[in-house]
Design a protein around this motif. Structure first.
Motif, short mmCIF file in Angstrom:
data_model
loop_
_atom_site.label_atom_id
_atom_site.label_comp_id
_atom_site.label_asym_id
_atom_site.label_seq_id
_atom_site.Cartn_x
_atom_site.Cartn_y
_atom_site.Cartn_z
N VAL A 45 -12.36 26.85 -8.42
CA VAL A 45 -13.73 26.61 -7.97
C VAL A 45 -14.93 26.79 -8.97
CG1 VAL A 45 -12.86 27.09 -5.46
CG2 VAL A 45 -14.02 28.95 -6.73
N GLY A 46 -15.77 26.10 -8.88
CA GLY A 46 -17.08 26.20 -9.74
C GLY A 46 -17.92 25.33 -9.57
N TYR A 47 -18.65 25.10 -10.52
CA TYR A 47 -19.83 23.82 -10.12
C TYR A 47 -19.65 22.87 -11.48
CZ TYR A 47 -22.91 25.82 -13.89
OH TYR A 47 -23.04 26.15 -14.94
N SER A 48 -20.29 21.63 -11.13
CA SER A 48 -20.30 20.43 -11.66
C SER A 48 -21.60 19.89 -11.58
CB SER A 48 -19.06 19.78 -11.65
OG SER A 48 -19.28 18.29 -12.35
N SER A 49 -22.40 19.26 -12.68
CA SER A 49 -23.23 18.41 -12.42
C SER A 49 -22.94 17.17 -11.87
CB SER A 49 -24.00 18.28 -13.98
OG SER A 49 -22.98 17.39 -14.66
N THR A 50 -23.70 16.34 -11.35
CA THR A 50 -23.36 15.07 -10.58
C THR A 50 -24.38 14.05 -11.12
OG1 THR A 50 -25.07 15.44 -8.71
CG2 THR A 50 -22.80 16.71 -8.41
N ALA A 51 -24.17 12.81 -10.70
CA ALA A 51 -24.91 11.65 -11.20
C ALA A 51 -26.38 11.93 -10.65
CB ALA A 51 -24.21 10.39 -10.46
N SER A 52 -26.75 12.73 -9.51
CA SER A 52 -28.02 12.81 -9.24
C SER A 52 -28.72 14.03 -10.11
CB SER A 52 -28.03 13.52 -7.68
OG SER A 52 -27.37 14.92 -7.85
N GLY A 53 -27.98 14.28 -10.98
CA GLY A 53 -28.66 15.51 -11.74
C GLY A 53 -28.42 16.87 -11.33
N TYR A 54 -27.94 17.18 -10.02
CA TYR A 54 -27.91 18.31 -9.51
C TYR A 54 -26.52 18.97 -9.63
CZ TYR A 54 -32.69 17.89 -7.60
OH TYR A 54 -34.14 17.54 -7.47
N ALA A 55 -26.42 20.38 -9.52
CA ALA A 55 -25.11 20.92 -9.79
C ALA A 55 -24.51 21.09 -8.30
CB ALA A 55 -25.15 22.22 -10.22
N HIS A 56 -23.29 20.72 -8.11
CA HIS A 56 -22.67 20.94 -6.76
C HIS A 56 -21.16 21.64 -6.88
CE1 HIS A 56 -24.16 17.39 -4.19
NE2 HIS A 56 -25.08 17.95 -4.64
N ALA A 57 -21.05 22.80 -5.84
CA ALA A 57 -19.75 23.28 -5.86
C ALA A 57 -18.53 22.21 -5.79
CB ALA A 57 -19.79 24.09 -4.72
N PHE A 58 -17.50 22.82 -6.62
CA PHE A 58 -16.19 22.00 -6.64
C PHE A 58 -15.22 22.84 -6.34
CE2 PHE A 58 -16.11 23.14 -11.30
CZ PHE A 58 -14.80 23.48 -11.20
N LEU A 59 -14.08 21.98 -5.74
CA LEU A 59 -12.74 22.71 -5.55
C LEU A 59 -11.78 21.63 -6.44
CD1 LEU A 59 -10.41 24.36 -4.43
CD2 LEU A 59 -10.33 22.92 -2.38
N PHE A 60 -11.19 22.26 -7.37
CA PHE A 60 -10.31 21.49 -8.13
C PHE A 60 -8.86 21.88 -7.72
CE2 PHE A 60 -7.47 20.59 -11.80
CZ PHE A 60 -7.86 19.22 -12.40
N ASP A 61 -8.07 20.89 -7.09
CA ASP A 61 -6.58 21.14 -6.47
C ASP A 61 -5.65 20.04 -7.19
OD1 ASP A 61 -4.70 22.47 -5.33
OD2 ASP A 61 -5.54 21.87 -3.16
N HIS A 62 -4.78 20.19 -7.53
CA HIS A 62 -3.58 19.29 -7.68
C HIS A 62 -4.24 18.14 -8.58
CE1 HIS A 62 -1.56 21.30 -4.51
NE2 HIS A 62 -0.47 21.09 -5.19
N GLY A 63 -5.01 18.41 -9.56
CA GLY A 63 -5.46 17.27 -10.53
C GLY A 63 -6.83 16.50 -10.14
N VAL A 64 -7.08 17.04 -9.13
CA VAL A 64 -8.35 16.33 -8.29
C VAL A 64 -9.44 17.09 -8.23
CG1 VAL A 64 -9.33 15.13 -6.47
CG2 VAL A 64 -7.09 14.71 -6.99
N MET A 65 -10.79 16.83 -8.55
CA MET A 65 -11.99 17.74 -8.51
C MET A 65 -12.64 17.27 -7.17
SD MET A 65 -15.14 18.77 -11.18
CE MET A 65 -14.27 19.71 -12.12
N THR A 66 -12.95 17.95 -6.12
CA THR A 66 -13.48 17.41 -4.96
C THR A 66 -15.03 18.31 -4.73
OG1 THR A 66 -11.49 17.37 -3.84
CG2 THR A 66 -13.40 17.33 -2.57
N ASP A 67 -15.97 17.33 -4.63
CA ASP A 67 -17.54 17.88 -4.34
C ASP A 67 -17.48 18.41 -2.93
OD1 ASP A 67 -20.01 17.89 -3.85
OD2 ASP A 67 -20.58 16.09 -4.72
N LEU A 68 -17.87 19.70 -2.89
CA LEU A 68 -17.78 20.46 -1.80
C LEU A 68 -19.26 20.31 -1.00
CD1 LEU A 68 -16.00 23.83 -2.55
CD2 LEU A 68 -15.22 21.58 -1.65
N GLY A 69 -20.16 19.61 -1.71
CA GLY A 69 -21.33 19.33 -1.07
C GLY A 69 -22.31 20.41 -1.00
N THR A 70 -23.33 20.57 -0.33
CA THR A 70 -24.32 21.79 -0.16
C THR A 70 -24.44 21.81 1.19
OG1 THR A 70 -26.34 20.20 0.05
CG2 THR A 70 -25.46 20.63 -2.31
N LEU A 71 -25.41 22.89 1.68
CA LEU A 71 -26.00 22.94 2.92
C LEU A 71 -26.51 21.72 3.37
CD1 LEU A 71 -26.76 27.01 3.12
CD2 LEU A 71 -24.82 25.75 3.97
#
Length: 343
Positions: free
Chosen positions: A195-221
């Protein structure tokens, strides 16, 4: 990405600066206010006056950093009342430890003879340089699991920083969320989920989960634009921080596709979650969001956020990690501390 990352960077900078320059009023082992915990001051390296905890394992070994007598920051192990200097990579002058697994393997980062910063693995008394992504000059390790897989981040040939996995001498680029250009990995569990964070196309950082080669955006509140995942347990529960509709940031728990706001301590506006154990107990800090900055460490369990208190005379505490036995590592104004449940 710039504004979101800057938010966390600036918050951490301000918090650390205030920790360093505020004096600790008392040093003692005392019960946590209103709790069945005892707080112990873990001290600092000989000649140094400051230490900071960043990780703990199930054996109760705590790692972080301390100021040396010479004024440098060195990766440090706190164990059984002894504070051990883990040194630096050859030719380096500063280092910091971020995590330790139950085998006693420690990871973090150190300066090098060339003045760069590289991720390291410390075991059997030896600090090993974990290197960088191809063409990169910078790396740092943030987490390690029982298999020895290390999560962190590294610069690449283009100069961007990407979440990375260090394993068996190979540094693997975990990439970014779609449209993002930078990312950082901050935690890993024994299933190899990162887990960690990544920038997105919107320019904001989102939490991610990386599992089995795939990075998933966990979104926000709900309705917000920023989040940052900082720890994951073996059940796949993720904790971190997200912006909220109130204009503050709150600790969150992400589970089964849902991000839940953990709220704050009574009368406070800000919270941040740094650690979670396999029972789902969460630790972090909560503050009123006013000046002077004076957060208190919290334990969130069974739907209730509890203030863990501070050392006598102090007004600052934060909790960074928790074990299955209920030991909690964290920090007072100028020293690393450990909460232990009273028997």
């Amino acid at each position: 990405m710039q504004s979101a990352c800057k938010l966390i960077s600036d918050t951490n900078y301000i918090r650390r600066a205030l920790i360093v320059f505020t004096l600790l009023a008392a040093v003692a082992t005392q019960p946590a206010a209103g709790q069945s915990f005892v707080i112990k001051d873990l001290g600092a390296l000989p000649g140094g006056d400051y230490s900071n905890a960043l990780g703990i394992n199930e054996r109760g070994q705590v790692v972080g950093y301390s100021i040396t007598a010479g004024g440098n920051t060195h990766a440090t192990l706190f164990e059984n009342g002894v504070v051990t200097d883990l040194g630096t990579l050859p030719g380096g002058s500063s280092s910091s430890a971020a995590a330790v697994n139950n085998r006693g393997q420690v990871v973090g980062y150190s300066s090098t003879a060339r003045g760069n910063q590289h991720a390291f693995l410390f075991e059997h008394g030896v600090m090993t340089d974990l290197g960088t992504l191809p063409g990169g000059s910078f790396s740092a390790a943030a987490g390690i699991n029982e298999r020895g897989q290390v999560a962190g981040y590294s610069s690449n040939l283009r100069g961007y920083v990407h979440a990375s996995l260090f394993e068996n001498g190979v540094v693997t680029d975990l990439g970014t969320l779609p449209g993002g250009d930078e990312s950082e990995a901050l935690g890993i569990n024994n299933r190899g989920q990162v887990v960690g964070y990544s920038s997105t196309a919107s320019g904001y950082a989102h939490a991610f989960l990386f599992d089995h080669g795939v990075m998933t955006d966990l979104g926000t509140l709900p309705g917000q634009n920023f989040s940052h995942a900082q720890a994951i347990n073996d059940r796949g529960q993720v904790v971190g921080v997200s912006s909220t509709s109130s204009g503050y940031v709150h600790a969150f728990l992400f589970e089964r596709g849902v991000m839940t706001d953990l709220g704050t301590l009574p009368g406070r506006n800000y919270s941040n979650a740094f650690g979670i154990d396999n029972r789902g107990q969460v630790v972090g800090e909560s503050d009123a969001g006013t000046s002077p900055y004076s957060p208190h460490a919290f334990l969130f369990a069974h739907g209730v956020m509890t203030d863990l208190g501070t050392l006598p005379g102090d007004n600052f505490s934060e909790a960074v990690g928790i074990t299955g036995r209920g030991q909690i590592a964290g920090n007072a104004t100028s020293h690393a501390i450990l909460w232990t449940r009273e028997k």
